[in-house]
Design an enzyme around this catalytic site. Structure first.
Site, PDB file in Angstrom:
ATOM      1  N   THR A   1       0.905  -1.267   0.060  1.00 18.54           N
ATOM      2  CA  THR A   1       0.092   0.122   0.017  1.00 18.54           C
ATOM      3  C   THR A   1       0.943   1.141   0.064  1.00 18.54           C
ATOM      4  OG1 THR A   1      -1.709  -0.967   1.132  1.00 18.54           O
ATOM      5  CG2 THR A   1      -1.652   1.153   1.411  1.00 18.54           C
TER       6      THR A   1
ATOM      7  N   ARG B   1     -14.270  -7.254  -1.095  1.00 18.57           N
ATOM      8  CA  ARG B   1     -13.675  -7.090   0.351  1.00 18.57           C
ATOM      9  C   ARG B   1     -13.121  -5.692   0.534  1.00 18.57           C
ATOM     10  NH1 ARG B   1      -8.107  -5.807   1.504  1.00 18.57           N
ATOM     11  NH2 ARG B   1      -7.588  -6.598   3.646  1.00 18.57           N
ATOM     12  N   VAL B   2     -13.329  -5.142   1.502  1.00 13.52           N
ATOM     13  CA  VAL B   2     -12.757  -3.791   1.663  1.00 13.52           C
ATOM     14  C   VAL B   2     -11.692  -3.944   2.955  1.00 13.52           C
ATOM     15  CG1 VAL B   2     -13.289  -1.372   2.399  1.00 13.52           C
ATOM     16  CG2 VAL B   2     -14.730  -2.700   0.872  1.00 13.52           C
ATOM     17  N   GLY B   3     -10.755  -3.381   2.818  1.00 16.51           N
ATOM     18  CA  GLY B   3      -9.606  -3.463   3.870  1.00 16.51           C
ATOM     19  C   GLY B   3      -9.798  -2.061   4.816  1.00 16.51           C
TER      20      GLY B   3
ATOM     21  N   GLY C   1      -0.480  -2.977   5.429  1.00 14.50           N
ATOM     22  CA  GLY C   1      -0.600  -4.214   6.351  1.00 14.50           C
ATOM     23  C   GLY C   1      -1.916  -5.164   6.131  1.00 14.50           C
TER      24      GLY C   1
HETATM   25  N1  GLY Z   1      -3.737  -2.649   4.127  1.00 12.86           N
HETATM   26  C1  GLY Z   1      -4.332  -2.779   2.946  1.00 12.86           C
HETATM   27  C2  GLY Z   1      -5.455  -3.977   2.997  1.00 12.86           C
HETATM   28  O1  GLY Z   1      -5.497  -4.607   3.736  1.00 12.86           O
HETATM   29  O2  GLY Z   1      -6.337  -3.667   2.177  1.00 12.86           O
END
Ligand code: GLY
Length: 260
Positions: free
Chosen positions: A132, A160-162, A183
């Site tokens: 990222t 999916r959203v992080g 991460g």
């Molecule tokens: N840190 C980026 C994600 O897990 O989407």
């Protein structure tokens, strides 16, 4: 400044953001980004597709709408209306690695890139690295902003959203500081780590605050890296796992921030 720094990183195929973003289980790129200032202005997008600069779409959400977060098809449609044309972020290198990971999943093998997904091999028939990028800045008047952009994690389920587009999780700015994270998004979301790190900066300088947040993450088994800046303009970087590329992705953003 944050936006311009992140454009450079989003355009570089080595990073997991926009061009070079990692691929979902069905081989697409779903892009997340967030921009936040210490005045509480926030714009974010999640599950954005085929766009060169997700951070600028996040900025357009902030500047041009009454919303904080747009997702999926609505985010992509908004991007086109806001002047961001169709752009293919999938690189040949990412597609080749995706094919390799798909083969491994089919054989029930795991590896470093998919180790967080314990139940994914059950889904690989159904659905077709981190790094990222982030940037934190403080201006001469002591105003903070943080921005983060990502393609997420290899082989994530579509939809999916992080942590990245969620204020307080992967991105946060208040009057004490600004923080951006890379991460394992699910872990960072659970711990609301960017906000936690900014809270620590009320009483600690940036570097020890980030190190404390990284220890907190490690204690909960969360692998992440943080960059940040505090009220006195001190930048810092810390990580909870040795392999985390804070000095790659994070610190690249950090260097851009320092270059201001
Ligand atoms: N840190 C980026 C994600 O897990 O989407």
């Amino acid at each position: 400044m944050i936006e311009r720094a992140l454009h450079v990183l989003e355009d570089h195929p080595i990073f997991d953001a926009a061009t070079g973003a990692v691929l979902t289980l069905d081989g697409d790129c779903e892009l997340d980004a967030c921009l936040m200032t210490d005045a509480g202005r926030i714009g974010a997008v999640a599950g954005l597709r085929r766009t060169r600069h997700p951070i600028s779409v996040a900025r357009a959400v902030m500047d041009q709408t009454d919303h904080v977060l747009l997702v999926g098809a609505g985010a992509t449609r908004f991007a086109r209306h806001a002047g961001h044309p169709d752009w293919n972020p999938r690189t040949p290198e990412r597609i080749a690695w995706w094919k390799h990971l798909r083969r491994n999943l089919a054989l029930g093998r795991t590896g470093p890139d998919v180790r967080f997904w314990k139940r994914m091999s059950a889904w690989h028939r159904t659905y077709g690295l981190y790094e990222t990028v982030g940037c934190c800045a403080v201006d001469a008047r002591g105003r903070f902003a943080a921005g983060t952009s990502t393609g997420g994690i290899w082989m994530k389920l579509p939809g999916r959203v992080g942590d990245t587009p969620v204020p307080g999780a992967g991105t946060f700015a208040d009057r004490w500081g600004a923080v951006s994270l890379t991460g394992h998004g699910e872990g960072v979301l659970r711990l609301q780590l960017a906000r936690h790190a900014c809270d620590l900066m009320r009483r600690l300088p940036c570097q020890p605050a980030l190190e404390s947040a990284a220890r907190h993450a490690a204690a909960h088994g969360v692998e992440c890296g943080l960059i940040g800046v505090d009220r006195r303009g001190r930048f810092g970087a810390a990580r909870s796992a040795g392999w985390m590329q804070v000095s790659g992705s994070g610190a690249t953003g950090l260097r851009y921030a320092q270059g201001v």
